[in-house]
Design a protein around this motif. Structure first.
Motif, PDB file in Angstrom:
ATOM      1  N   PRO A 223       0.955  -1.093   0.393  1.00  0.00           N
ATOM      2  CA  PRO A 223      -0.074  -0.365   0.208  1.00  0.00           C
ATOM      3  C   PRO A 223       0.933   1.252   0.057  1.00  0.00           C
ATOM      4  CG  PRO A 223      -0.216  -0.949   1.977  1.00  0.00           C
ATOM      5  CD  PRO A 223       1.064  -1.903   1.263  1.00  0.00           C
ATOM      6  N   PRO A 226      -0.535   6.538   3.969  1.00  0.00           N
ATOM      7  CA  PRO A 226      -2.201   7.554   3.530  1.00  0.00           C
ATOM      8  C   PRO A 226      -1.178   9.124   4.139  1.00  0.00           C
ATOM      9  CG  PRO A 226      -2.809   5.219   4.485  1.00  0.00           C
ATOM     10  CD  PRO A 226      -1.297   5.152   4.774  1.00  0.00           C
ATOM     11  N   PHE A 297       5.688   2.063   8.115  1.00  0.00           N
ATOM     12  CA  PHE A 297       5.073   0.971   6.890  1.00  0.00           C
ATOM     13  C   PHE A 297       5.293  -0.513   7.514  1.00  0.00           C
ATOM     14  CE2 PHE A 297       5.624   4.019   2.655  1.00  0.00           C
ATOM     15  CZ  PHE A 297       4.901   2.621   2.132  1.00  0.00           C
ATOM     16  N   ARG A 298       5.543  -0.660   8.025  1.00  0.00           N
ATOM     17  CA  ARG A 298       5.972  -2.383   8.429  1.00  0.00           C
ATOM     18  C   ARG A 298       4.619  -1.901   9.159  1.00  0.00           C
ATOM     19  NH1 ARG A 298      11.524  -4.869  10.868  1.00  0.00           N
ATOM     20  NH2 ARG A 298      10.975  -3.685  12.079  1.00  0.00           N
ATOM     21  N   GLN A 299       4.786  -0.902  10.513  1.00  0.00           N
ATOM     22  CA  GLN A 299       3.523  -1.271  11.417  1.00  0.00           C
ATOM     23  C   GLN A 299       1.924  -1.372  10.727  1.00  0.00           C
ATOM     24  OE1 GLN A 299       1.972  -0.437  14.810  1.00  0.00           O
ATOM     25  NE2 GLN A 299       4.153  -1.177  15.358  1.00  0.00           N
ATOM     26  N   LEU A 300       2.522  -0.131   9.921  1.00  0.00           N
ATOM     27  CA  LEU A 300       0.931  -0.065   8.133  1.00  0.00           C
ATOM     28  C   LEU A 300       0.490  -1.389   7.934  1.00  0.00           C
ATOM     29  CD1 LEU A 300      -0.590   2.204   6.908  1.00  0.00           C
ATOM     30  CD2 LEU A 300       1.020   2.326   5.196  1.00  0.00           C
ATOM     31  N   THR A 301       1.669  -2.054   7.818  1.00  0.00           N
ATOM     32  CA  THR A 301       1.358  -3.513   6.528  1.00  0.00           C
ATOM     33  C   THR A 301       1.519  -4.651   6.851  1.00  0.00           C
ATOM     34  OG1 THR A 301       3.312  -3.554   5.728  1.00  0.00           O
ATOM     35  CG2 THR A 301       1.699  -2.181   4.241  1.00  0.00           C
ATOM     36  N   GLN A 302       1.793  -5.065   8.357  1.00  0.00           N
ATOM     37  CA  GLN A 302       2.085  -5.915   9.615  1.00  0.00           C
ATOM     38  C   GLN A 302       1.620  -6.451  10.458  1.00  0.00           C
ATOM     39  OE1 GLN A 302       5.543  -7.655   7.339  1.00  0.00           O
ATOM     40  NE2 GLN A 302       3.802  -6.278   6.090  1.00  0.00           N
ATOM     41  N   PHE A 303       0.468  -7.746  10.345  1.00  0.00           N
ATOM     42  CA  PHE A 303       0.133  -8.400  11.047  1.00  0.00           C
ATOM     43  C   PHE A 303       0.476  -9.316  11.506  1.00  0.00           C
ATOM     44  CE2 PHE A 303      -1.697  -9.083   6.614  1.00  0.00           C
ATOM     45  CZ  PHE A 303      -1.753 -10.758   6.946  1.00  0.00           C
TER      46      PHE A 303
END
Lengths: 308, 308
Positions: A223, A226, A297-303
């Motif tokens: 992504p 934002p 970015f890691r926070q944004l996409t990693q789960f």
């Protein structure tokens, strides 16, 4: 570490956005690619052309970032390529106000002798035959050739475009262009058709919606961060490409898994590019800022779903 | 594990897409929410209304999935809500051909007594006052109230919509609706304004571009799985919401970190929903298929950059 050679425009841009307007400022695909790749402290050469109206300060700026500018031809009595555009309120579309090709009209790129063995070649947006000529000058097939192009060449030089598409490993293209090139609405189907044209890796850029990487049946979707506001989108795609090839050159690893990381670096750098007019943000970008945004970015996409 | 109560339509849909058309088939927001939540084998009750033209087979189908249907009122001499629509070629837009409210016009939802202590309440798309009446019937403020709504209510019942927005913890809304509700183009700014209206968590659905979860300054972005073809988008948003609340009910953990997982489950289930007409794919969906697609989602989005 691999050597990188990038061909593209080095230019003047004049930009209008809802936030303001600029006079002629530094721009061009190769400029943005070079500034992004410079983040990786790799050995990068730009191949381009300017007129004698091009300030030596700009060339010094690139040199000081560790970029080899010996492949940027300076044409005496020539004028630098100039583009001017106005972005609409949504920042997703723009009108071109002026395009003065100037010295670009007779551009015959010459790859510096000591970069003809570069492992990675980035073909920035230019006439497909100009891009091809760079590939032809390489001592041997590079480890990775990456092509950026746009709908303009699909409309005006499609046969030539297919020749260069056939010879590259990676193509970066936006979603609408992927649809135009293939006549397919589904990006999954479009990517498959582009695979069949040559490139083993297809990167589809979706602007604020991120970027997709396709390799056979593998897909990766990064992504875009934002953003509160996009100040000036000019150069974001080239910055993305520069970050992508820069990371690959730095690591020397062109596997699909590592390309995922390269996409993330490209997206991260592009997210900075749009924060100011032109190259301003990229020129003054610190490693610490990049590192911090990669963590975002890691926070944004990693789960962390446990899947047994 | 938490109990879930979901209010919304149980309806007949007739759908036209470029791939074909259906007669009246099972549809409705609550139906899709219930079928998605049923994947988690939790204690779910639907609150809705149908006419006596509604086949008992459909109610049995829901019951057999472990869904409590005692809150679905059956109106004698009444006709079930009917919606018919036609999707355009890009599958991103549609025309409504028929809307027959029928029994929905006088819907006064009644939450079954044994679900008034449910920890999680899902307010499917309905008139805001109908949604509010469900919240009012709960014994106490539920642990998590989740609201879905649409632009129709922004145009026709904005004051009432604000009343219910103020009382929920999570809102799910699409990107255009978030912009309409706030007058802000940037989704980051729009989410902040919606936070100020009440919901601590804002989920913005972007269709083929994925979904964003905002919580104060935290953002999570789950891409949608790139699909070869979207057969019928009907119910995808409700399926997403049902997967989201179903996973939260199953785990009993409503933290931001766990909501990331809930978003991934919602996106995963929605990616199945669009593969067939109406509820067909969701009715015949196995745990093994879901598990496999979750692994695909992990492949799609996870990367391993070493950041020191």
């Amino acid at each position: 570490m691999n050597k990188l050679v990038a061909v593209g425009t080095v230019a003047f841009d004049a930009i209008e956005t809802p936030f303001g307007k600029t006079d002629k400022i530094l721009g061009g695909a190769a400029t943005f690619i070079g500034l992004a790749a410079a983040q990786f402290e790799i050995d990068t050469a730009l191949v381009s052309i300017v007129g004698n109206d091009f300030p030596s300060d700009y060339l010094d700026l690139l040199s000081n970032k560790g970029i080899d500018v010996s492949g940027i031809e300076i044409v005496k009595n020539g004028k630098t390529f100039f583009w001017s555009g106005r972005y609409h309120n949504d920042m997703n579309s723009r009108d071109t106000l002026v395009t003065e090709l100037n010295v670009l009209a007779d551009f015959n790129p010459v790859v510096p002798q000591n970069y003809r063995d570069a492992e990675i070649v980035m073909l920035g947006n230019l006439h497909p035959l100009t891009q091809l000529s760079v590939l032809d000058q390489m001592d041997k097939k590079p480890k990775l050739a990456v092509l950026d192009t746009m709908n303009f060449w699909m409309n005006s030089a499609l046969d030539d475009l297919h020749k260069v598409i056939k010879r590259v490993d990676v193509i970066t293209i936006n979603d609408e262009e992927a649809r135009q090139l293939t006549g397919e609405y589904s990006l999954v189907v479009a990517a498959r058709k582009i695979h069949e044209m040559g490139p083993k890796y297809v990167v589809i850029k979706k602007g604020e919606h991120g970027a997709l990487l396709f390799h056979n049946d593998n897909v990766f979707y990064a992504p875009a961060l934002p953003l509160e506001e996009v100040f000036d989108p000019t150069g974001a795609g080239d910055t993305f490409a520069g970050g992508f090839v820069g990371y690959l050159a730095k690591t020397g690893d062109t596997s699909f898994e590592n390309m995922k990381n390269a996409i993330i670096f490209g997206s991260t750098l592009a997210s900075f590019c749009v924060e100011k007019f032109g190259t301003e943000r990229m020129i003054n970008l610190s490693k610490a800022e990049v590192h911090k945004r990669l963590l975002q970015f890691r926070q944004l996409t990693q789960f962390e779903i446990e899947l047994t």
